[in-house]
Design a protein around this motif. Structure first.
Motif, PDB file in Angstrom:
ATOM      1  N   GLY A 174      44.908  28.042  43.182  1.00  0.00           N
ATOM      2  CA  GLY A 174      44.335  27.296  42.072  1.00  0.00           C
ATOM      3  C   GLY A 174      44.020  28.218  40.925  1.00  0.00           C
ATOM      4  N   LYS A 175      43.300  27.688  39.938  1.00  0.00           N
ATOM      5  CA  LYS A 175      42.922  28.513  38.801  1.00  0.00           C
ATOM      6  C   LYS A 175      41.414  28.687  38.779  1.00  0.00           C
ATOM      7  CE  LYS A 175      43.559  24.645  35.593  1.00  0.00           C
ATOM      8  NZ  LYS A 175      44.203  24.220  34.351  1.00  0.00           N
ATOM      9  N   GLN A 176      40.974  29.788  38.184  1.00  0.00           N
ATOM     10  CA  GLN A 176      39.556  30.114  38.214  1.00  0.00           C
ATOM     11  C   GLN A 176      39.147  30.894  36.979  1.00  0.00           C
ATOM     12  OE1 GLN A 176      39.677  32.285  41.897  1.00  0.00           O
ATOM     13  NE2 GLN A 176      39.822  34.245  40.858  1.00  0.00           N
ATOM     14  N   ILE A 177      37.828  30.920  36.769  1.00  0.00           N
ATOM     15  CA  ILE A 177      37.241  31.672  35.662  1.00  0.00           C
ATOM     16  C   ILE A 177      35.839  32.083  36.086  1.00  0.00           C
ATOM     17  CG2 ILE A 177      36.281  29.642  34.477  1.00  0.00           C
ATOM     18  CD1 ILE A 177      37.155  31.010  31.799  1.00  0.00           C
ATOM     19  N   LEU A 178      35.339  33.193  35.523  1.00  0.00           N
ATOM     20  CA  LEU A 178      34.005  33.697  35.848  1.00  0.00           C
ATOM     21  C   LEU A 178      33.044  33.408  34.699  1.00  0.00           C
ATOM     22  CD1 LEU A 178      34.942  37.137  37.425  1.00  0.00           C
ATOM     23  CD2 LEU A 178      34.486  34.955  38.584  1.00  0.00           C
ATOM     24  N   LEU A 179      32.077  32.556  34.972  1.00  0.00           N
ATOM     25  CA  LEU A 179      31.042  32.148  34.026  1.00  0.00           C
ATOM     26  C   LEU A 179      29.796  32.985  34.269  1.00  0.00           C
ATOM     27  CD1 LEU A 179      29.634  30.055  32.063  1.00  0.00           C
ATOM     28  CD2 LEU A 179      29.265  28.651  34.122  1.00  0.00           C
ATOM     29  N   GLU A 180      29.140  33.429  33.191  1.00  0.00           N
ATOM     30  CA  GLU A 180      27.866  34.122  33.310  1.00  0.00           C
ATOM     31  C   GLU A 180      26.735  33.133  33.076  1.00  0.00           C
ATOM     32  OE1 GLU A 180      27.601  37.435  30.655  1.00  0.00           O
ATOM     33  OE2 GLU A 180      28.983  38.637  31.856  1.00  0.00           O
ATOM     34  N   ASP A 181      25.736  33.145  33.975  1.00  0.00           N
ATOM     35  CA  ASP A 181      24.549  32.338  33.723  1.00  0.00           C
ATOM     36  C   ASP A 181      23.719  33.058  32.653  1.00  0.00           C
ATOM     37  OD1 ASP A 181      22.810  34.223  34.934  1.00  0.00           O
ATOM     38  OD2 ASP A 181      22.338  32.950  36.654  1.00  0.00           O
ATOM     39  N   PRO A 182      22.614  32.477  32.176  1.00  0.00           N
ATOM     40  CA  PRO A 182      21.861  33.107  31.088  1.00  0.00           C
ATOM     41  C   PRO A 182      21.325  34.505  31.417  1.00  0.00           C
ATOM     42  CG  PRO A 182      21.288  30.805  31.237  1.00  0.00           C
ATOM     43  CD  PRO A 182      22.139  31.116  32.446  1.00  0.00           C
ATOM     44  N   SER A 183      21.262  34.873  32.708  1.00  0.00           N
ATOM     45  CA  SER A 183      20.783  36.197  33.098  1.00  0.00           C
ATOM     46  C   SER A 183      21.910  37.172  33.406  1.00  0.00           C
ATOM     47  CB  SER A 183      19.874  36.084  34.324  1.00  0.00           C
ATOM     48  OG  SER A 183      18.727  35.328  34.018  1.00  0.00           O
ATOM     49  N   GLY A 184      23.172  36.717  33.337  1.00  0.00           N
ATOM     50  CA  GLY A 184      24.304  37.579  33.624  1.00  0.00           C
ATOM     51  C   GLY A 184      24.831  37.477  35.046  1.00  0.00           C
ATOM     52  N   ASN A 185      24.268  36.580  35.869  1.00  0.00           N
ATOM     53  CA  ASN A 185      24.797  36.345  37.206  1.00  0.00           C
ATOM     54  C   ASN A 185      26.083  35.549  37.080  1.00  0.00           C
ATOM     55  OD1 ASN A 185      22.554  37.447  38.802  1.00  0.00           O
ATOM     56  ND2 ASN A 185      21.405  35.750  37.916  1.00  0.00           N
ATOM     57  N   LEU A 186      27.015  35.789  38.005  1.00  0.00           N
ATOM     58  CA  LEU A 186      28.313  35.121  37.922  1.00  0.00           C
ATOM     59  C   LEU A 186      28.373  33.837  38.718  1.00  0.00           C
ATOM     60  CD1 LEU A 186      30.877  38.045  38.173  1.00  0.00           C
ATOM     61  CD2 LEU A 186      30.196  36.743  36.167  1.00  0.00           C
ATOM     62  N   VAL A 187      29.131  32.888  38.175  1.00  0.00           N
ATOM     63  CA  VAL A 187      29.497  31.644  38.847  1.00  0.00           C
ATOM     64  C   VAL A 187      31.009  31.530  38.704  1.00  0.00           C
ATOM     65  CG1 VAL A 187      29.274  29.133  38.867  1.00  0.00           C
ATOM     66  CG2 VAL A 187      27.297  30.557  38.238  1.00  0.00           C
ATOM     67  N   GLU A 188      31.721  31.488  39.818  1.00  0.00           N
ATOM     68  CA  GLU A 188      33.174  31.313  39.787  1.00  0.00           C
ATOM     69  C   GLU A 188      33.471  29.819  39.796  1.00  0.00           C
ATOM     70  OE1 GLU A 188      36.826  31.894  42.853  1.00  0.00           O
ATOM     71  OE2 GLU A 188      35.519  33.643  42.578  1.00  0.00           O
ATOM     72  N   LEU A 189      34.117  29.345  38.748  1.00  0.00           N
ATOM     73  CA  LEU A 189      34.548  27.950  38.674  1.00  0.00           C
ATOM     74  C   LEU A 189      36.003  27.908  39.106  1.00  0.00           C
ATOM     75  CD1 LEU A 189      32.944  26.985  35.244  1.00  0.00           C
ATOM     76  CD2 LEU A 189      31.987  26.681  37.543  1.00  0.00           C
ATOM     77  N   PHE A 190      36.344  27.011  40.027  1.00  0.00           N
ATOM     78  CA  PHE A 190      37.660  26.992  40.656  1.00  0.00           C
ATOM     79  C   PHE A 190      38.215  25.571  40.702  1.00  0.00           C
ATOM     80  CE2 PHE A 190      40.191  26.493  44.586  1.00  0.00           C
ATOM     81  CZ  PHE A 190      41.176  27.442  44.363  1.00  0.00           C
ATOM     82  N   GLU A 191      39.449  25.410  40.228  1.00  0.00           N
ATOM     83  CA  GLU A 191      40.161  24.135  40.330  1.00  0.00           C
ATOM     84  C   GLU A 191      41.362  24.347  41.253  1.00  0.00           C
ATOM     85  OE1 GLU A 191      42.916  21.088  37.717  1.00  0.00           O
ATOM     86  OE2 GLU A 191      41.549  22.423  36.638  1.00  0.00           O
ATOM     87  N   PRO A 192      41.374  23.683  42.419  1.00  0.00           N
ATOM     88  CA  PRO A 192      42.495  23.866  43.350  1.00  0.00           C
ATOM     89  C   PRO A 192      43.794  23.301  42.795  1.00  0.00           C
ATOM     90  CG  PRO A 192      40.939  22.225  44.188  1.00  0.00           C
ATOM     91  CD  PRO A 192      40.362  22.767  42.913  1.00  0.00           C
TER      92      PRO A 192
ATOM     93  N   PRO B  90      45.387  18.273  45.570  1.00  0.00           N
ATOM     94  CA  PRO B  90      44.263  17.422  45.980  1.00  0.00           C
ATOM     95  C   PRO B  90      43.930  17.578  47.465  1.00  0.00           C
ATOM     96  CG  PRO B  90      46.198  16.092  45.447  1.00  0.00           C
ATOM     97  CD  PRO B  90      46.531  17.512  45.120  1.00  0.00           C
ATOM     98  N   GLN B  91      44.806  18.213  48.245  1.00  0.00           N
ATOM     99  CA  GLN B  91      44.557  18.396  49.670  1.00  0.00           C
ATOM    100  C   GLN B  91      43.606  19.559  49.946  1.00  0.00           C
ATOM    101  OE1 GLN B  91      47.780  18.379  48.413  1.00  0.00           O
ATOM    102  NE2 GLN B  91      48.178  16.241  48.850  1.00  0.00           N
ATOM    103  N   TYR B  92      43.288  20.354  48.915  1.00  0.00           N
ATOM    104  CA  TYR B  92      42.407  21.510  49.094  1.00  0.00           C
ATOM    105  C   TYR B  92      41.076  21.068  49.682  1.00  0.00           C
ATOM    106  CZ  TYR B  92      39.198  25.296  47.959  1.00  0.00           C
ATOM    107  OH  TYR B  92      38.242  26.278  48.029  1.00  0.00           O
ATOM    108  N   ARG B  93      40.594  21.817  50.629  1.00  0.00           N
ATOM    109  CA  ARG B  93      39.263  21.589  51.194  1.00  0.00           C
ATOM    110  C   ARG B  93      38.498  22.899  51.101  1.00  0.00           C
ATOM    111  NH1 ARG B  93      40.491  17.197  50.435  1.00  0.00           N
ATOM    112  NH2 ARG B  93      40.923  15.553  51.887  1.00  0.00           N
TER     113      ARG B  93
ATOM    114  N   ASP C 241      45.286  27.115  51.621  1.00  0.00           N
ATOM    115  CA  ASP C 241      45.604  27.808  50.368  1.00  0.00           C
ATOM    116  C   ASP C 241      44.746  29.051  50.240  1.00  0.00           C
ATOM    117  OD1 ASP C 241      46.102  24.960  48.134  1.00  0.00           O
ATOM    118  OD2 ASP C 241      47.374  25.795  49.708  1.00  0.00           O
ATOM    119  N   GLU C 242      45.330  30.129  49.757  1.00  0.00           N
ATOM    120  CA  GLU C 242      44.564  31.334  49.465  1.00  0.00           C
ATOM    121  C   GLU C 242      44.196  31.328  48.002  1.00  0.00           C
ATOM    122  OE1 GLU C 242      46.399  34.929  50.698  1.00  0.00           O
ATOM    123  OE2 GLU C 242      47.116  34.053  52.565  1.00  0.00           O
ATOM    124  N   ARG C 243      43.053  31.890  47.699  1.00  0.00           N
ATOM    125  CA  ARG C 243      42.605  32.018  46.313  1.00  0.00           C
ATOM    126  C   ARG C 243      42.822  33.399  45.841  1.00  0.00           C
ATOM    127  NH1 ARG C 243      37.193  30.074  47.667  1.00  0.00           N
ATOM    128  NH2 ARG C 243      38.074  29.602  49.610  1.00  0.00           N
TER     129      ARG C 243
END
Length: 140
Positions: free
Chosen positions: A104-122, A125-128, A138-140
């Motif tokens: 899938g595709k992904q991006i790294l979002l920073e929260d207001p303190s600089g902690n990371l949140v990885e947002l991922f779209e598989p 639709p069969q991804y679990r 599927d491997e990421r």
């Protein structure tokens, strides 16, 4: 059993607003100004400001806890392009651009303190997500 994580944050109120308004978390409790528990599905995130005691206490060496780094939580989203646009429009920062991986595709979002949140779209639709009742392999 729910998965629980702790993020050290600069301001608990700002972090609560970020996670609840942009990423679909729910406030579970806020027993003190420097601590809150939020959740999304079976994931619980403890937001803690560095302080003199509890989860944000300094280490015996005197080292102070601080936000940031490369460890991160991983959130599955339905439409990464739309989600990224909405969050950028709200004024928040990403460490990279969207990348396409094997699963899938992904991006790294920073929260207001600089902690990371990885947002991922598989890719499919069969991804679990890991830990769900079935996996697509599927491997990421």
């Amino acid at each position: 059993m729910a998965a629980c994580f702790r993020y050290i944050v600069n301001d608990v109120s700002v972090a609560i607003d970020f996670y609840t308004s942009l990423l679909g978390f729910k406030l579970e409790m806020r027993p003190a100004p420097g601590f809150a528990e939020i959740s999304r599905d079976d994931m619980h995130l403890y937001l803690t400001q560095p302080n003199g005691r509890g989860g944000g206490a300094s280490m015996p060496s005197g080292e102070h806890q601080a936000p940031g780094g490369w460890n991160r939580i991983h959130l599955v989203v339905d439409n990464l392009d739309e989600t990224t646009h909405r969050i950028r429009t709200a004024g928040f920062h990403f460490r990279n651009e969207i990348i396409q991986g094997v699963g899938g595709k992904q991006i790294l979002l920073e929260d207001p303190s600089g902690n990371l949140v990885e947002l991922f779209e598989p890719n499919t639709p069969q991804y679990r997500a890991p830990g769900s009742s079935s996996t697509a392999g599927d491997e990421r």
